[in-house]
Enzyme design. Structure first.
Site, PDB file in Angstrom:
ATOM      1  N   LYS A  73       0.838  -1.199   0.000  1.00 53.36           N
ATOM      2  CA  LYS A  73       0.000   0.000   0.000  1.00 53.36           C
ATOM      3  C   LYS A  73       0.873   1.250   0.000  1.00 53.36           C
ATOM      4  O   LYS A  73       1.904   1.303   0.688  1.00 53.36           O
ATOM      5  CB  LYS A  73      -0.914  -0.019   1.222  1.00 53.36           C
ATOM      6  CG  LYS A  73      -1.929   1.128   1.293  1.00 53.36           C
ATOM      7  CD  LYS A  73      -2.804   0.981   2.532  1.00 53.36           C
ATOM      8  CE  LYS A  73      -3.824   2.103   2.668  1.00 53.36           C
ATOM      9  NZ  LYS A  73      -4.665   1.942   3.871  1.00 53.36           N
ATOM     10  N   SER A 150      -9.345   1.940   3.176  1.00 56.75           N
ATOM     11  CA  SER A 150      -8.492   2.694   2.281  1.00 56.75           C
ATOM     12  C   SER A 150      -7.481   1.849   1.516  1.00 56.75           C
ATOM     13  O   SER A 150      -6.842   2.329   0.581  1.00 56.75           O
ATOM     14  CB  SER A 150      -7.752   3.769   3.087  1.00 56.75           C
ATOM     15  OG  SER A 150      -6.935   3.191   4.085  1.00 56.75           O
ATOM     16  N   SER A 174      -9.767  -0.469   7.233  1.00 52.99           N
ATOM     17  CA  SER A 174      -9.184  -0.236   5.908  1.00 52.99           C
ATOM     18  C   SER A 174      -8.481  -1.430   5.286  1.00 52.99           C
ATOM     19  O   SER A 174      -8.137  -1.390   4.109  1.00 52.99           O
ATOM     20  CB  SER A 174      -8.214   0.948   5.966  1.00 52.99           C
ATOM     21  OG  SER A 174      -8.918   2.156   6.121  1.00 52.99           O
TER      22      SER A 174
END
Length: 475
Positions: A73, A150, A174
């Protein structure tokens, strides 16, 4: 291949690490329309893969993840690659060090393919980005649908078979939300009070809240997630656990807002679990919502303003400030929410103090008592009340409807079942429960006591074998 299958094939000499990396890189470029990735690490990934192949051919013992390609990420530091947070002010920011978790995985033989897309600054649950270099991530099971966030890019990359595993981060859901919406598995490890109870070191990660944030592994299967967790913690890989005799709590507050299609999939999964010997304990957690309302966002808004400058200083970017980031935010939903980070007042300070010293301890005590008094191994719930909804390309995040009811806030709806456990720092996993009639994945979630991460993974592996994995999306 799953991650577990891939590392075994490479170790056995049935698969070249370099061939595998080149194949996945080519596939990733071919499905670039999903916007799973922000940047690639082609040359370095191929170089490391060659070294893994040479190591195997020399007859030396291979590390646990030797040759396993992963995505990271884009708020997790990777030395030599940008860490953008999907926000314009950081588009060209290259940290001087790897995050602690990335170092652990690289030392275990993992190969970083590139940096995965995410909701801007990890401040949302759609990964519908307005920054041009990041773009709107799209769900591989239906490209008109959102991917969650996210950690949406990591979820998409794994679901679309760009990589067998990867890293996300989880502050309020997330990791688990995008894992659920993309039909894969994910772990939010124990954080507890942010100190000694924390399972993973968070050094080198663009922060929101030092008492809530954590990196979390994501994979096609729970077995893959357990493999990544073992590499990060340098422990043995979790094995399966018996389902017969397992006691799972069913709090009403986790089930009172659920879409009918999601509920149908969950009930079918629960029927299989019950037949396998699982006992469901229907006891509520009555004060969780009211306590969470006084705690969750107050922690994030206060701690982000304190934690971000420390992160930039440690990552070699002393010229970047919170104010500079805020001024350049591209997403409308993030820009509106981030204003609270910049607000400092005696009233806000007192609210934060109360959240830390009064309301979160009260929540934690309630969860601890729930597990102990009711003798339940974990809490079971739908990971999200809805399957993936249509992308809102104008606002990024707006409203949704549950079973034809009035419009409700999209963000609050999707974090509903993940956020309470995140606030008190207990571990949680998600895995596929099945699919809606329209072919959208539905996630089933387990939250356990602090420190029960291996047990949760073991239960998840057994549940996965019972419920099965999902068919591949038609990428």
């Amino acid at each position: 291949m799953t991650a577990s299958e891939a590392v075994k094939a490479i170790a056995d000499g049935r698969l070249s690490a370099e061939t595998y990396v080149r194949t996945l890189l080519a596939h990733g470029k071919a499905v670039s329309g999903y916007n799973a990735m922000i940047s690639w690490n082609d040359e370095q990934a191929i170089k490391v893969a060659r070294s893994i192949d040479a190591l195997r051919q020399s007859g030396q013992q291979l590390p646990l993840l030797a040759g396993l390609p992963i995505v990271v990420k884009d708020n997790i530091n990777t030395k030599g690659l940008p860490t953008t947070g999907a926000t314009p002010a950081l588009e060209h920011f290259v940290p001087t060090n790897d995050a602690w978790v990335v170092t652990r995985l690289i030392e275990a033989g993992a190969i970083v393919l590139g940096k995965a897309n995410m909701h801007e600054l990890a401040f949302g649950i759609t990964t519908t980005n307005f920054a041009s270099f990041a773009g709107i991530a799209k769900n591989p099971y239906d490209s008109t649908r959102m991917v969650g966030g996210s950690s949406g890019g990591t979820g998409v990359a794994i679901a679309a078979r760009i990589a067998p595993g990867g890293l996300g981060t989880d502050t309020g859901g997330s990791v688990r939300i995008p894992a659920a919406l993309n039909g894969i598995a994910g772990l939010r490890p124990s954080v507890g009070n942010g100190g000694k109870e924390r399972r993973y070191d968070g050094t080198g990660v663009l922060p929101l809240s030092h008492t809530r944030d954590t990196v979390g592994p994501m994979g096609r299967t729970v077995e893959d997630v357990a493999l990544l967790d073992a590499a990060i913690t340098r422990t043995d890989v979790a094995d399966s656990a018996p389902l017969r005799g397992l006691r799972l709590g069913i709090p009403t507050t986790y089930w009172d807002v659920v879409d009918a299609e999601v509920l149908s999939v969950m009930k079918a999964a629960m029927a299989k679990l019950e037949h396998a010997g699982v006992t469901f304990v229907e006891v509520d957690l009555p004060n969780v919502r009211s306590l969470a309302a006084k705690t969750g966002f107050r922690l994030v808004f206060h701690e982000a303003a304190l934690d971000m400058p420390k992160y930039f200083a440690a990552s070699g970017a002393t010229d970047i400030t919170v104010e500079r980031i805020a001024a350049a935010i591209a997403n409308p939903d993030v820009k509106a929410g981030f204003q609270a980070v910049l607000q400092r007042s005696p009233a806000n300070e007192q609210e934060y103090a109360n959240a830390v010293s009064v309301f979160r301890p009260a929540m934690r005590a309630q969860f601890d008592a729930y597990f102990k008094i009711n003798a339940v191994d974990a809490i079971l719930s739908p990971t999200t009340p809805l399957a993936a909804v249509h992308i809102d390309a104008e606002k990024g995040s707006s409203t949704v409807s549950i079973n034809g009811g009035p419009p409700v806030n999209e963000f609050e709806t999707f974090i509903r079942n993940c956020d309470p456990g995140s606030i008190v720092g207990i571990p949680g996993i998600t895995l596929p429960a099945g699919m809606t009639e329209g072919g959208l994945p539905v996630g089933i979630s387990l939250d356990g006591p602090v420190g029960s991460d291996r047990q949760l993974l073991a239960i998840g592996i057994s549940m996965e074998r019972l419920l099965g994995t999902l068919p591949s999306p038609k990428t």
